[in-house]
Design an enzyme around this catalytic site. Structure first.
Site, PDB file in Angstrom:
ATOM      1  N   LYS A  30       0.976  -1.323   0.044  1.00  0.00           N
ATOM      2  CA  LYS A  30      -0.055  -0.082   0.152  1.00  0.00           C
ATOM      3  C   LYS A  30       0.855   1.232  -0.060  1.00  0.00           C
ATOM      4  O   LYS A  30       2.079   1.325   0.292  1.00  0.00           O
ATOM      5  CB  LYS A  30      -0.982   0.072   1.264  1.00  0.00           C
ATOM      6  CG  LYS A  30      -0.368  -0.074   2.745  1.00  0.00           C
ATOM      7  CD  LYS A  30      -1.450  -0.167   3.659  1.00  0.00           C
ATOM      8  CE  LYS A  30      -0.856   0.069   4.981  1.00  0.00           C
ATOM      9  NZ  LYS A  30      -1.634   0.179   6.027  1.00  0.00           N
ATOM     10  N   ARG A 122     -10.059  -1.151  13.701  1.00  0.00           N
ATOM     11  CA  ARG A 122     -10.389  -0.295  12.427  1.00  0.00           C
ATOM     12  C   ARG A 122     -11.308  -1.014  11.682  1.00  0.00           C
ATOM     13  O   ARG A 122     -12.651  -0.247  11.569  1.00  0.00           O
ATOM     14  CB  ARG A 122      -8.943  -0.515  11.551  1.00  0.00           C
ATOM     15  CG  ARG A 122      -8.713   0.637  10.476  1.00  0.00           C
ATOM     16  CD  ARG A 122      -7.405   0.663  10.006  1.00  0.00           C
ATOM     17  NE  ARG A 122      -6.773  -0.513   9.644  1.00  0.00           N
ATOM     18  CZ  ARG A 122      -5.591  -0.387   9.436  1.00  0.00           C
ATOM     19  NH1 ARG A 122      -4.521   0.488   9.576  1.00  0.00           N
ATOM     20  NH2 ARG A 122      -4.792  -1.648   8.765  1.00  0.00           N
ATOM     21  N   TYR A 249      15.581  30.804  11.336  1.00  0.00           N
ATOM     22  CA  TYR A 249      14.325  31.657  11.602  1.00  0.00           C
ATOM     23  C   TYR A 249      14.022  31.880  13.019  1.00  0.00           C
ATOM     24  O   TYR A 249      14.124  30.841  13.760  1.00  0.00           O
ATOM     25  CB  TYR A 249      13.008  31.095  11.040  1.00  0.00           C
ATOM     26  CG  TYR A 249      13.231  30.969   9.662  1.00  0.00           C
ATOM     27  CD1 TYR A 249      13.244  32.071   8.750  1.00  0.00           C
ATOM     28  CD2 TYR A 249      13.150  29.616   8.834  1.00  0.00           C
ATOM     29  CE1 TYR A 249      13.291  31.956   7.290  1.00  0.00           C
ATOM     30  CE2 TYR A 249      13.263  29.610   7.538  1.00  0.00           C
ATOM     31  CZ  TYR A 249      13.179  30.850   6.873  1.00  0.00           C
ATOM     32  OH  TYR A 249      13.417  30.890   5.344  1.00  0.00           O
ATOM     33  N   MET A 295      12.564  23.950   5.579  1.00  0.00           N
ATOM     34  CA  MET A 295      12.142  23.468   4.352  1.00  0.00           C
ATOM     35  C   MET A 295      12.938  22.965   3.400  1.00  0.00           C
ATOM     36  O   MET A 295      12.962  21.696   3.035  1.00  0.00           O
ATOM     37  CB  MET A 295      11.086  24.262   3.504  1.00  0.00           C
ATOM     38  CG  MET A 295      10.217  23.614   2.528  1.00  0.00           C
ATOM     39  SD  MET A 295       8.894  24.377   2.129  1.00  0.00           S
ATOM     40  CE  MET A 295       9.294  25.440   0.997  1.00  0.00           C
TER      41      MET A 295
END
Ligand SMILES: Cc1ncc(COP(=O)(O)O)c(C=O)c1O
Length: 352
Positions: A30, A122, A249, A295
């Site tokens: 998956k 589930r 930052y 990032m």
């Protein structure tokens, strides 16, 4: 140069072959084969002799069927796309008695497997009596029964024994109906690694170990599966900071002494998890701490031995997914799935 993700298909093949040589495997593919890439993974698994595949996604299941007519493809999640399931010969998980009662007419001509809910809560039948009801009606083509353990990965958790025994009791209660079933399966990587194939089971159903990770890491084991991925970047610049100066930052890092910061071209945009950034990277064989995660960049506190263009390793045979899972970075699948494959320069090691 951008960050590099190395995908070692040869190792994937070897690991799959080793697993399949011990027991029949339903390999979990998956989420684009745990983000290894479905085609790349399927090629390795199929060549290794694995005949059964499980995914939650119908499109992935259909893609698999287009690769081979004979393999068993199990859809782990419920679906009401009955025509597609029938046309592509995809085995459907029946998630509970309500679903069965509502759709049994449409289930004609589709192979199904019944799932026991157990402690994961589930999907699944609540009790063996409900499963027995479906068996006794003898209306649909049941090829298997399965469950999924919620606690197998946690060695300190006694609930694994409870859920395992509850499942074994269900199997015992169904024994007259399941003895000729082709598929009786429950064990993810951790459950299988803990105790081998459970009695009365036909297949194991691993993800993590198939992709080269140890499912748990209580102590350094003598042998480890060969990890199939490597992640690296490079040092783009070295910034010297005086004691008290900051970097990043909002002064994410403040130098406690005169120091050097390597600016590396990988970050959370590539899928590096915040928790992974709490642990070291390897540069020229030496460990250095990440001090800021951005990032597109990492800031790593280094020493004079590190230079621009040096390789910065985040995952390799020494910095392993399974060890980071043990240290609380996140599950193996979580670390793998978080990598944004398309942001990397991909290097593939094909099957020999
Ligand atoms: C139903 C099911 N079976 C098996 C697996 C494989 O688990 P692991 O990667 O721990 O082996 C998963 C993974 O999430 C799953 O959802």
């Amino acid at each position: 140069m951008t960050a590099i993700l190395k995908l070692n298909q040869q190792r994937l093949y070897e690991q799959a072959k080793a697993l399949q040589s011990q027991n029949d495997v339903i390999v979990v593919v998956k989420n684009d084969a745990y983000n290894f890439g479905m085609e790349r993974a399927f090629t390795a698994f199929f060549q290794a002799g694995i005949k059964s595949y499980a995914t939650t996604n119908l499109s992935e299941a259909i893609w698999l069927r287009k690769q081979d007519k004979e393999i068993m493809i199990l859809l782990l999640d419920p679906s009401t796309e009955f025509n597609l399931l029938k046309n592509y010969n995809i085995t459907l998980t029946v998630p509970n008695l309500t679903f069965y009662n509502k759709y049994k007419a449409q289930l004609k001509g589709i192979k199904v497997q019944l799932v026991y809910k157990n402690l994961l809560n589930r999907f699944g039948f609540d009790h063996s009596e409900e499963m027995l009801q479906v068996f006794k009606e003898n209306y649909v083509d049941i090829t298997g029964v399965w469950t999924h353990f919620a606690f197998a990965d946690d060695l300190t958790e006694p609930k694994y024994e409870i859920e395992k025994n509850s499942w074994l009791t269900v199997l015992n209660q169904l024994k007259d109906y399941i003895k000729n079933l082709e598929y009786v399966h429950a064990q993810n990587s951790a459950s299988y690694t803990r105790e081998g194939l459970l009695e009365g089971h036909t297949h194991i159903r691993p993800g993590a170990t198939a992709y080269g990770a140890l499912p748990y890491f209580d102590k350094i084991p003598t042998s480890l599966p060969a990890q199939t991925i490597e992640v690296s970047a490079s040092v783009k610049d070295i910034v010297r900071l005086k004691k008290g100066q900051s970097a990043g930052y909002s002064a994410a890092f403040v130098a406690e002494k005169d120091t050097s910061i390597a600016i590396c071209d990988i970050g959370y945009g590539n899928g590096i998890m915040k928790n992974r950034a709490k642990h070291d990277v390897l540069i020229n064989g030496k460990l250095y701490p990440i001090v800021v995660l951005m990032m597109s960049h990492l800031m790593v506190e280094v020493d004079e031995q590190v230079n621009i263009e040096d390789t910065v390793i985040l995952y390799n045979d020494q910095l392993r997914l399974d060890e980071f899972a043990y240290k609380g970075v996140g599950a193996i699948s979580e670390q793998m799935a978080s990598l944004n494959r398309h942001t990397f320069n991909l290097i593939e090691i094909p099957i020999n």
